[in-house]
Write a protein that holds these residues in place. Structure first.
Motif, PDB file in Angstrom:
ATOM      1  N   ARG A   1      49.040  35.730  56.257  1.00 53.39           N
ATOM      2  CA  ARG A   1      48.179  35.251  55.489  1.00 53.39           C
ATOM      3  C   ARG A   1      48.166  33.980  54.554  1.00 53.39           C
ATOM      4  N   ALA A   2      49.501  33.986  54.067  1.00 51.38           N
ATOM      5  CA  ALA A   2      49.778  33.133  53.195  1.00 51.38           C
ATOM      6  C   ALA A   2      49.936  31.513  54.188  1.00 51.38           C
ATOM      7  N   ARG A   3      50.460  31.768  55.360  1.00 51.24           N
ATOM      8  CA  ARG A   3      50.226  30.734  56.225  1.00 51.24           C
ATOM      9  C   ARG A   3      49.014  30.038  56.467  1.00 51.24           C
ATOM     10  N   ALA A   4      47.849  30.980  56.477  1.00 54.24           N
ATOM     11  CA  ALA A   4      46.479  30.724  56.625  1.00 54.24           C
ATOM     12  C   ALA A   4      45.953  29.901  55.687  1.00 54.24           C
ATOM     13  N   VAL A   5      46.226  30.496  54.320  1.00 53.64           N
ATOM     14  CA  VAL A   5      46.104  29.493  52.949  1.00 53.64           C
ATOM     15  C   VAL A   5      46.324  28.122  53.356  1.00 53.64           C
TER      16      VAL A   5
ATOM     17  N   LEU B   1      49.380  39.708  40.806  1.00 54.66           N
ATOM     18  CA  LEU B   1      49.003  38.793  41.872  1.00 54.66           C
ATOM     19  C   LEU B   1      47.334  39.176  42.374  1.00 54.66           C
ATOM     20  N   VAL B   2      47.100  40.554  42.608  1.00 52.08           N
ATOM     21  CA  VAL B   2      46.029  40.967  43.200  1.00 52.08           C
ATOM     22  C   VAL B   2      44.623  40.847  42.164  1.00 52.08           C
ATOM     23  N   GLU B   3      45.193  40.567  40.980  1.00 48.23           N
ATOM     24  CA  GLU B   3      44.075  40.349  39.988  1.00 48.23           C
ATOM     25  C   GLU B   3      43.708  38.971  39.938  1.00 48.23           C
ATOM     26  N   LEU B   4      44.797  38.167  39.982  1.00 49.61           N
ATOM     27  CA  LEU B   4      44.340  36.702  40.201  1.00 49.61           C
ATOM     28  C   LEU B   4      43.908  36.287  41.328  1.00 49.61           C
ATOM     29  N   ALA B   5      44.009  36.796  42.450  1.00 52.34           N
ATOM     30  CA  ALA B   5      43.417  36.465  43.795  1.00 52.34           C
ATOM     31  C   ALA B   5      41.901  36.922  43.531  1.00 52.34           C
ATOM     32  N   ALA B   6      41.604  38.157  42.851  1.00 53.12           N
ATOM     33  CA  ALA B   6      40.072  38.510  42.763  1.00 53.12           C
ATOM     34  C   ALA B   6      39.453  37.716  41.918  1.00 53.12           C
ATOM     35  N   ARG B   7      40.179  37.166  40.845  1.00 51.84           N
ATOM     36  CA  ARG B   7      39.632  36.189  39.729  1.00 51.84           C
ATOM     37  C   ARG B   7      39.140  34.917  40.639  1.00 51.84           C
ATOM     38  N   LEU B   8      40.054  34.348  41.574  1.00 49.65           N
ATOM     39  CA  LEU B   8      39.996  33.460  42.203  1.00 49.65           C
ATOM     40  C   LEU B   8      38.744  33.490  42.956  1.00 49.65           C
ATOM     41  N   ARG B   9      38.670  34.478  43.470  1.00 51.25           N
ATOM     42  CA  ARG B   9      37.378  34.841  44.697  1.00 51.25           C
ATOM     43  C   ARG B   9      36.171  34.605  43.739  1.00 51.25           C
TER      44      ARG B   9
ATOM     45  N   LEU C   1      39.468  31.468  50.374  1.00 49.64           N
ATOM     46  CA  LEU C   1      39.500  32.541  49.236  1.00 49.64           C
ATOM     47  C   LEU C   1      39.980  33.800  49.886  1.00 49.64           C
ATOM     48  N   GLY C   2      39.419  34.320  51.097  1.00 49.81           N
ATOM     49  CA  GLY C   2      39.671  35.504  51.590  1.00 49.81           C
ATOM     50  C   GLY C   2      41.167  35.714  51.814  1.00 49.81           C
ATOM     51  N   ASP C   3      41.613  34.766  52.397  1.00 50.90           N
ATOM     52  CA  ASP C   3      43.113  34.832  52.898  1.00 50.90           C
ATOM     53  C   ASP C   3      43.919  34.543  51.499  1.00 50.90           C
ATOM     54  N   HIS C   4      43.649  34.173  50.237  1.00 52.16           N
ATOM     55  CA  HIS C   4      44.265  34.396  49.181  1.00 52.16           C
ATOM     56  C   HIS C   4      44.529  35.904  48.648  1.00 52.16           C
ATOM     57  N   VAL C   5      43.105  36.434  48.853  1.00 52.78           N
ATOM     58  CA  VAL C   5      43.139  37.944  48.325  1.00 52.78           C
ATOM     59  C   VAL C   5      43.963  38.736  49.400  1.00 52.78           C
TER      60      VAL C   5
ATOM     61  N   ALA D   1      55.506  24.896  54.048  1.00 57.71           N
ATOM     62  CA  ALA D   1      56.941  25.495  54.532  1.00 57.71           C
ATOM     63  C   ALA D   1      57.171  26.719  53.520  1.00 57.71           C
ATOM     64  N   ILE D   2      57.014  26.456  52.110  1.00 55.99           N
ATOM     65  CA  ILE D   2      57.593  27.569  51.303  1.00 55.99           C
ATOM     66  C   ILE D   2      56.744  28.540  51.059  1.00 55.99           C
ATOM     67  N   GLU D   3      55.334  28.483  50.927  1.00 55.51           N
ATOM     68  CA  GLU D   3      54.700  29.398  50.462  1.00 55.51           C
ATOM     69  C   GLU D   3      54.779  30.627  51.503  1.00 55.51           C
ATOM     70  N   PRO D   4      54.441  30.731  52.810  1.00 57.14           N
ATOM     71  CA  PRO D   4      54.498  31.747  53.534  1.00 57.14           C
ATOM     72  C   PRO D   4      55.956  32.588  53.455  1.00 57.14           C
ATOM     73  N   VAL D   5      56.869  31.955  53.460  1.00 59.41           N
ATOM     74  CA  VAL D   5      58.235  32.529  53.232  1.00 59.41           C
ATOM     75  C   VAL D   5      58.228  33.346  52.025  1.00 59.41           C
ATOM     76  N   ALA D   6      57.800  32.476  50.697  1.00 57.05           N
ATOM     77  CA  ALA D   6      57.799  33.352  49.469  1.00 57.05           C
ATOM     78  C   ALA D   6      56.886  34.521  49.542  1.00 57.05           C
TER      79      ALA D   6
END
Lengths: 239, 239
Positions: free
Chosen positions: A216-220, A125-133, A195-199, A104-109
């Motif tokens: 995209r957050a909802r997809a995650v 945020l972009v950096e973290l997503a890249a690192r995660l991928r 992973l792609g959705d995080h990015v 519920a929370i993340e997409p709205v956030a």
DNA sequence: GCTGACAGAAAGATCATACTTTTGGCAACA
DNA sequence: TGTTGCCAAAAGTATGATCTTTCTGTCAGC
């Protein structure tokens, strides 16, 4: 025998025994009994009871005693209660609740973050997503570092929402993530789509595209939810 | 001078003065001072401080005193804190946070309700939505009855989600709704689209269509959000 | 002049006890 | 059978005493 965090000790012991159901709703206690049971003074017991009362877990009435209230009266957002539940028989149920809350929370956030976050936050945020991928594609989904980056990513997203109530849920989201890892529910190779959705979420936030960020957050979180629903995910390395 | 709910009285007074910012973060108090200020015993002050400590609002340290912690350490889900904020200068900010939280929560609650709600709950939800539309079309959007039905509808939806954390937010949603009415932000004739979405959400829940329930509930809260963003809605009856 | 050990004091933490207020339950009475 | 009134139980509050921790200042030693 004195002096070492008596209050929190007694609070934890009593609270946990109520949270676990060992002391069922309707159970009546008296201060005198608790005094003896925990071997502490009346003063201390009262303070503990007052805190429990403030959490909605017990009710103290004159001439009656301290009554354990039913779970629906408890404040399920109290960090202590969440901890007690995660440590007891209600663990799975609690994780389910938290996971649903997360969906519920993340997409709205993400939507709010796309509008409100400052520049450096967007960048991080972009950096973290890249690192995660990177980590995911390197089949390091079970690494402590993956968990750490994942946690930081989601925490930052909530923080960036600019909403204190959403931001306050960082801790519980962290619990969900680490719980999932601890239970061995993480595959070594996380789903490339996830992973792609995080990015993509990070990118949408960075570019200020609120609608895309939310989608995209909802997809995650939906992918996460499916994982939990299926229960035991097939781990990498099996046929 | 004794005996009448001293605890909650002192708790409210002290808590509110912290929540309002009258006692800024970093302010250091001592039990002795509080004793005198409120004219109660040390016992009572300690119990109050312990509760505030459990909410994250203050920290008590030996040799230092009781320090007011910064707002980001407070538990924003504590009903008392919410109440204090709604009653003080932070009212608008709090309502905004709650409204945003609502937009996150309700669609997911609808989705879950579509899967989990029992028959009688589904029926009642449909009835409430129908009644709400009737009242709205009769231009009774500012009636107490409209508020009451609206509140009952949203509370039931959250309850039906089967998730205790979502269900626990009934109270805050009720606050948002009544706050909106109290501030005169409700038009006599609610938007027909919004009324329709209420009905459609209930119908989707009743038929077990999770995806539709979520989508329709999202439409409901989005319309609400626009109303809040626009701030002062144009009221019915003007040219 | 800088570092570190020691002493003292400040303030919370805990305990023990006494007194007050409310209230549930029971018994006497109508 | 219903009502009233009393009693005891248990929380609520107050107070004084003591323990523990930790901050602060000072003084000795380098």
């Amino acid at each position: 025998m004195h002096g070492v965090e008596q209050h929190s000790g007694v609070l934890d012991r009593l609270g946990e025994s109520i949270a676990s159901g060992a002391r069922a709703p309707g159970t009546v206690l008296t201060l005198a009994v608790l005094e003896k049971e925990f071997g502490v003074s009346r003063t201390l017991v009262r303070e503990v009871v007052r805190v429990l009362e403030s959490m909605g877990m017990v009710e103290a009435r004159r001439r009656v005693g301290v009554t354990v209230r039913p779970p629906r009266d408890w404040n399920p957002f109290d960090p202590r209660l969440i901890r007690w539940r995660l440590g007891g028989p209600g663990r799975d149920e609690q994780l389910r609740s938290l996971t649903e809350l997360r969906t519920a929370i993340e997409p709205v956030a993400a939507r709010l973050a796309a509008v409100r976050a400052d520049e450096s936050t967007r960048r991080r945020l972009v950096e973290l997503a890249a690192r995660l991928r990177e980590l995911g594609e390197a089949r390091r989904g079970t690494d402590p570092e993956y968990l750490q980056v994942d946690t930081a990513y989601h925490a930052l997203l909530l923080e960036a929402s600019g909403n204190p109530m959403l931001a306050a849920l960082q801790g519980v989201v962290a619990e969900v993530l680490s719980g999932r890892t601890a239970l061995g529910l993480m595959p070594r190779s996380p789903d490339p789509g996830a992973l792609g959705d995080h990015v993509a979420t990070a990118a949408a936030v960075a570019s200020g595209d609120a609608a895309a960020a939310e989608t995209r957050a909802r997809a995650v979180v939906m992918e996460v939810l499916e994982g939990v629903v299926e229960g035991t995910d097939e781990h990498d390395g099996r046929p």
